[in-house]
Design an enzyme around this catalytic site. Structure first.
Site, PDB file in Angstrom:
ATOM      1  N   LYS A 188       3.204 -23.869 -24.471  1.00 48.32           N
ATOM      2  CA  LYS A 188       3.704 -23.924 -23.092  1.00 48.32           C
ATOM      3  C   LYS A 188       2.741 -23.241 -22.124  1.00 48.32           C
ATOM      4  O   LYS A 188       2.585 -23.671 -20.986  1.00 48.32           O
ATOM      5  CB  LYS A 188       5.101 -23.310 -22.989  1.00 48.32           C
ATOM      6  N   LYS A 237       5.511 -33.720 -30.951  1.00 47.50           N
ATOM      7  CA  LYS A 237       6.970 -33.621 -31.014  1.00 47.50           C
ATOM      8  C   LYS A 237       7.585 -34.242 -29.763  1.00 47.50           C
ATOM      9  O   LYS A 237       7.083 -34.015 -28.661  1.00 47.50           O
ATOM     10  CB  LYS A 237       7.378 -32.142 -31.097  1.00 47.50           C
ATOM     11  N   LYS A 271      11.295 -32.845 -23.826  1.00 43.85           N
ATOM     12  CA  LYS A 271      11.764 -33.205 -22.481  1.00 43.85           C
ATOM     13  C   LYS A 271      10.607 -33.205 -21.490  1.00 43.85           C
ATOM     14  O   LYS A 271      10.542 -34.056 -20.608  1.00 43.85           O
ATOM     15  CB  LYS A 271      12.827 -32.210 -22.010  1.00 43.85           C
TER      16      LYS A 271
HETATM   17  P1  ADP Z   1      12.745 -29.781 -25.609  1.00 42.06           P
HETATM   18  O1  ADP Z   1      11.681 -29.191 -26.503  1.00 42.06           O
HETATM   19  O2  ADP Z   1      12.766 -31.256 -25.683  1.00 42.06           O
HETATM   20  O3  ADP Z   1      12.724 -29.247 -24.217  1.00 42.06           O
HETATM   21  P2  ADP Z   1      14.767 -27.890 -26.308  1.00 42.06           P
HETATM   22  O4  ADP Z   1      13.642 -26.935 -26.479  1.00 42.06           O
HETATM   23  O5  ADP Z   1      15.743 -27.586 -25.223  1.00 42.06           O
HETATM   24  O6  ADP Z   1      14.146 -29.344 -26.180  1.00 42.06           O
HETATM   25  O7  ADP Z   1      15.521 -28.033 -27.677  1.00 42.06           O
HETATM   26  C1  ADP Z   1      16.929 -28.123 -27.852  1.00 42.06           C
HETATM   27  C2  ADP Z   1      17.242 -28.316 -29.308  1.00 42.06           C
HETATM   28  O8  ADP Z   1      16.733 -29.592 -29.754  1.00 42.06           O
HETATM   29  C3  ADP Z   1      16.579 -27.279 -30.222  1.00 42.06           C
HETATM   30  O9  ADP Z   1      17.448 -27.035 -31.314  1.00 42.06           O
HETATM   31  C4  ADP Z   1      15.339 -27.970 -30.675  1.00 42.06           C
HETATM   32  O10 ADP Z   1      14.865 -27.474 -31.902  1.00 42.06           O
HETATM   33  C5  ADP Z   1      15.827 -29.401 -30.832  1.00 42.06           C
HETATM   34  N1  ADP Z   1      14.726 -30.341 -30.651  1.00 42.06           N
HETATM   35  C6  ADP Z   1      13.905 -30.443 -29.573  1.00 42.06           C
HETATM   36  N2  ADP Z   1      13.009 -31.427 -29.737  1.00 42.06           N
HETATM   37  C7  ADP Z   1      13.267 -31.964 -30.971  1.00 42.06           C
HETATM   38  C8  ADP Z   1      12.667 -33.022 -31.714  1.00 42.06           C
HETATM   39  N3  ADP Z   1      11.654 -33.711 -31.224  1.00 42.06           N
HETATM   40  N4  ADP Z   1      13.163 -33.309 -32.929  1.00 42.06           N
HETATM   41  C9  ADP Z   1      14.223 -32.598 -33.438  1.00 42.06           C
HETATM   42  N5  ADP Z   1      14.823 -31.592 -32.786  1.00 42.06           N
HETATM   43  C10 ADP Z   1      14.362 -31.272 -31.558  1.00 42.06           C
END
Ligand code: ADP
Ligand code: TRP
Length: 344
Positions: A129, A210, A213
């Site tokens: 990040k 990965k 969002k």
């Molecule tokens: P992002 O990284 O998309 O902003 P968050 O950090 O808010 O999402 O993650 C919310 C939940 O979703 C966490 O438990 C995170 O581990 C899970 N998560 C986020 N991206 C993925 C992914 N690509 N595959 C599986 N789980 C995910």
């Protein structure tokens, strides 16, 4: 009567229901990776545990340049609605906004003081990040201490999350141990819960990254969002990056194909040999079309419930207010003990 009482006294107490805490940052529309890695796992296991599902809005402030008050508030409500739409029962589980329970910020400070800088410097999510933002806020750096507070305030046994959060859960254990060692026993050491398949859904446009969002906002074709209409889902998945072979076996597939196979496996709950027999040697068009159908079948009921919930005036606000009250009682009790132990 007397006999009955003694029989009762001998009955062993039922085992304590284990406690779960997890959360998602309300930084944008949730995607199918969030659903598969986190929300669907929460929903699937909800009856086994005593659950706290939090909307991590204070974590969303770690990149303040991206925050607009009105949008953050709207996103928080939207995330709460998506929890329920994903099958989480709002009557049986505590759903609340992190910022509504002030104990999170208080304990985060105490835990920040117990966290060596070196531990935070090792966090992969911070390193990634930090490269994406122009100015790195201190909050982005100390964010895992706030996450530790989220978890430890509820004495959580388990933290069901995607693979990317493993390091933060392990750090939480280290921070809890350090506090317990310095000041006296206060916190239970939590364990992460991860799916064996689906804990790391990759981007459709780039299966080496990965699904996230933030990338979903800047790269079209990266993710399927939970509120995408069926034609958008189709367009995204039919354009997913694959390869020029016909290799649809889990162990031999290229990353993009494996991502599609795993998504299909989790959403349809079919066995691997059955899936391979269906798609191996077929050309990827049929696999993609089947994934489109599986995703749309999953999203339809979610979107219907989401619509109902968000159209009911006052429902979400009432629910979040009740959630904050229930979470607050538990959190205040833990905070009180941490204050006593530290002399605050
Ligand atoms: P992002 O990284 O998309 O902003 P968050 O950090 O808010 O999402 O993650 C919310 C939940 O979703 C966490 O438990 C995170 O581990 C899970 N998560 C986020 N991206 C993925 C992914 N690509 N595959 C599986 N789980 C995910
Ligand atoms: N940091 C998590 C994420 O980015 C969100 C989160 C905040 C969380 N607090 C938490 C997850 C506590 C589990 C437990 O996905």
């Amino acid at each position: 009567m007397v006999q009955e009482q003694s029989a009762l006294a001998q009955t062993p107490a039922p085992p304590r229901k284990k406690i779960v805490l997890s959360g998602v940052q309300p930084t944008g529309v949730l995607h199918i990776g969030n659903y598969v890695g986190a929300l669907s796992l929460w929903a699937q296991q909800q009856d086994e545990f005593h659950n706290y599902f939090m909307i991590a809005d204070m974590h969303a402030l770690t990149v303040p340049e991206n925050v607009k008050a009105k949008a953050l508030r709207a996103n928080s409500r939207s995330v709460a609605a998506l929890y329920i739409a994903s099958g989480i029962d709002p009557e049986k589980n505590v759903i609340f906004r992190q910022s509504s329970v002030t104990a999170h910020a208080y304990l985060a400070w105490i835990l920040t003081c117990c966290t060596p800088m070196g531990w935070l410097e090792r966090m992969t999510q911070f390193k990634v990040k930090a490269e994406q933002v122009e100015s790195i806020g201190t909050g982005l750096f100390t964010y895992p201490a706030l996450q530790a507070a989220d978890i430890l305030l509820y004495n959580a046994d388990y933290v069901p999350v995607g693979e990317d959060q493993r390091q933060h859960v392990e750090l939480t254990r280290d921070i809890a141990s350090r506090f317990n060692h310095l000041f006296g026993k206060c916190f239970r050491l939590p364990e992460g819960l991860y799916r064996t398949t689906g804990a790391r859904v990759m981007g459709f446009d780039d299966p080496t990254a990965k699904m996230s969002k933030s990338l979903a906002e800047t790269q079209s074709g990266h993710a399927v969002n939970l509120l995408d209409p069926p034609n958008v889902v189709k367009k995204t998945i039919m354009s997913a990056v694959t390869d020029t072979n016909n290799e649809a076996r889990f162990e031999h597939a290229s990353p993009g194909v494996r991502n599609l196979l795993e998504l299909y496996e989790v959403l349809t709950k079919q066995e691997r040999p059955q899936i391979e027999a269906q798609f191996h040697g077929q050309g990827y068009g049929s696999l993609k079309a089947a994934v489109v159908e599986a995703v749309n079948e999953t999203l339809r009921p979610i979107q219907e419930t989401y619509k109902q919930i968000t159209e009911e005036p006052g429902y979400l606000d009432g629910l979040l207010a009740r959630g904050a009250e229930r979470a607050g009682e538990v959190a205040e009790r833990t905070l009180k003990r941490a204050r006593e132990l530290t002399g605050l």
